[in-house]
Write a protein that holds these residues in place. Structure first.
Motif, PDB file in Angstrom:
ATOM      1  N   GLU A 127       0.889  -1.160   0.000  1.00 36.56           N
ATOM      2  CA  GLU A 127       0.000   0.000   0.000  1.00 36.56           C
ATOM      3  C   GLU A 127       0.931   1.215   0.000  1.00 36.56           C
ATOM      4  O   GLU A 127       1.853   1.257   0.816  1.00 36.56           O
ATOM      5  CB  GLU A 127      -0.791  -0.070   1.302  1.00 36.56           C
ATOM      6  N   GLN A 128       0.716   2.132  -0.903  1.00 36.88           N
ATOM      7  CA  GLN A 128       1.660   3.254  -1.017  1.00 36.88           C
ATOM      8  C   GLN A 128       1.839   3.972   0.321  1.00 36.88           C
ATOM      9  O   GLN A 128       0.857   4.343   0.963  1.00 36.88           O
ATOM     10  CB  GLN A 128       1.197   4.257  -2.072  1.00 36.88           C
ATOM     11  N   GLY A 129       3.087   4.150   0.711  1.00 39.27           N
ATOM     12  CA  GLY A 129       3.400   4.917   1.929  1.00 39.27           C
ATOM     13  C   GLY A 129       3.355   4.112   3.209  1.00 39.27           C
ATOM     14  O   GLY A 129       3.730   4.616   4.269  1.00 39.27           O
ATOM     15  N   MET A 130       2.887   2.856   3.136  1.00 44.86           N
ATOM     16  CA  MET A 130       2.797   2.053   4.366  1.00 44.86           C
ATOM     17  C   MET A 130       4.156   1.448   4.714  1.00 44.86           C
ATOM     18  O   MET A 130       4.864   0.938   3.853  1.00 44.86           O
ATOM     19  CB  MET A 130       1.775   0.924   4.203  1.00 44.86           C
ATOM     20  N   ALA A 131       4.482   1.549   6.011  1.00 45.64           N
ATOM     21  CA  ALA A 131       5.729   0.940   6.498  1.00 45.64           C
ATOM     22  C   ALA A 131       5.369  -0.330   7.248  1.00 45.64           C
ATOM     23  O   ALA A 131       4.320  -0.396   7.899  1.00 45.64           O
ATOM     24  CB  ALA A 131       6.446   1.903   7.427  1.00 45.64           C
ATOM     25  N   ILE A 132       6.224  -1.344   7.134  1.00 43.69           N
ATOM     26  CA  ILE A 132       6.107  -2.484   8.042  1.00 43.69           C
ATOM     27  C   ILE A 132       7.480  -2.678   8.669  1.00 43.69           C
ATOM     28  O   ILE A 132       8.505  -2.350   8.045  1.00 43.69           O
ATOM     29  CB  ILE A 132       5.610  -3.799   7.370  1.00 43.69           C
TER      30      ILE A 132
END
Ligand SMILES: O=C(O)CCC(=O)C(=O)O
Ligand SMILES: [Fe+2]
Length: 288
Positions: A238-243
């Motif tokens: 998902e654009q911009g999502m960090a894990i």
């Protein structure tokens, strides 16, 4: 290209904050600056007498005694992000079998696009040559996003460090990855496996990998999820999502439950950046 004034200011504040010349030198080198740029920043930032005195080899050695200490693994399992997870925009995905967290909208669409362009090498077309076409294990292309080539990456590194609570001086240079249809990264751990040549080559000098902080820069049309095999969880880009996840246990031993794969991209492209933290570094390991 000369090192930026902003970086000279940063160097000055590190020195004022008590970091030694040697620690600051290593920190700048880790961030990807050339020896010439590092020398320039240190000379500009340190008062002349101090630079002359502290740059002497014996002083440098004394200064580096506090560096490259092993981390406190229990503290590493509870960095700021974990401590604040209940009352922040952090989603806890797993905490027992592995510590895995997600943060939506960690980067803006604009920041993601800027990073994608840097990875594509638009700004530096000649750099495309330095991308590796990887082995059977990893078929994506990778590159190092050094801040002297891409100054905007500096504030992204700072945001990562402040969110996770671990210092950039305990981390590798941010890596960019670009997958096209059919490309993938087969199941692997991010930690160096003790007993392997890779472990001897990397972990013994620069330290074992601790946390992985990875950001999806776009959403491929199909495929390209990150699959954690043990818990059978696939995270969809998902654009911009960090894990992010802790590759180690509280004992400091590698956590095999962190083994994961970048599933094949089926349509469109996939871009990510990744920052790996280590259990050795310079200066303070924690930002908070
Ligand atoms: O592409 C992904 O989703 C995972 C990448 C990865 O595991 C890595 O770079 O170590
Ligand atoms: Fe990985």
């Amino acid at each position: 290209m000369a090192i930026s004034e902003e970086r000279v200011k940063w160097t000055r504040s590190e020195l004022k904050g008590g970091a030694t010349i040697e620690e600051t030198r290593r920190a700048l080198e880790e961030q990807g600056f050339t020896a010439k740029d590092v020398k320039y920043a240190l000379k500009k930032a340190a008062p002349r007498a101090d630079y002359k005195k502290l740059a002497k080899p014996e002083a440098a050695q004394a200064g580096s005694k506090s560096s490259y200490l092993h981390a406190d693994y229990r503290a590493l399992a509870e960095p700021k992000l974990v401590r604040d997870a209940g009352n922040s925009n952090v989603t806890t995905l797993f905490e027992d079998e592995l510590q895995l967290y997600a943060i939506r909208n960690f980067l803006s669409a604009r920041q993601c696009e800027q990073l994608v362009n840097a990875i594509k090498g638009d700004a530096h077309p000649s750099k495309v040559d330095s991308y590796d076409q990887q082995s059977d294990m990893r078929s994506s292309r990778t590159c190092s996003l050094r801040i002297h080539e891409h100054p905007f990456v500096g504030s992204i590194n700072t945001a990562i460090a402040n969110t996770l609570g671990l210092s950039n001086t305990w981390a590798e240079v941010t890596q960019g990855q670009w997958y096209e249809p059919g490309q993938q990264y087969k199941p692997h751990p991010d930690y160096f496996v003790p007993g392997t040549a890779e472990y001897d080559r990397f972990a013994k000098t620069g330290g074992q990998r601790t946390w992985t902080f990875m950001i999806y820069l776009n959403q491929p049309e199909a495929g390209g999820g990150t699959h954690f095999l043990k818990v059978d969880e696939t995270i969809l880009p998902e654009q911009g999502m960090a894990i992010c996840w802790n590759n180690l246990l509280r004992s400091g031993a590698p956590n095999p439950n962190t083994v994961h794969a970048g599933l094949p991209v089926e349509a469109g492209s996939k871009f990510i950046i990744t920052k790996w933290f280590r259990d050795r570094g310079t200066g303070q390991p924690f930002t908070a």
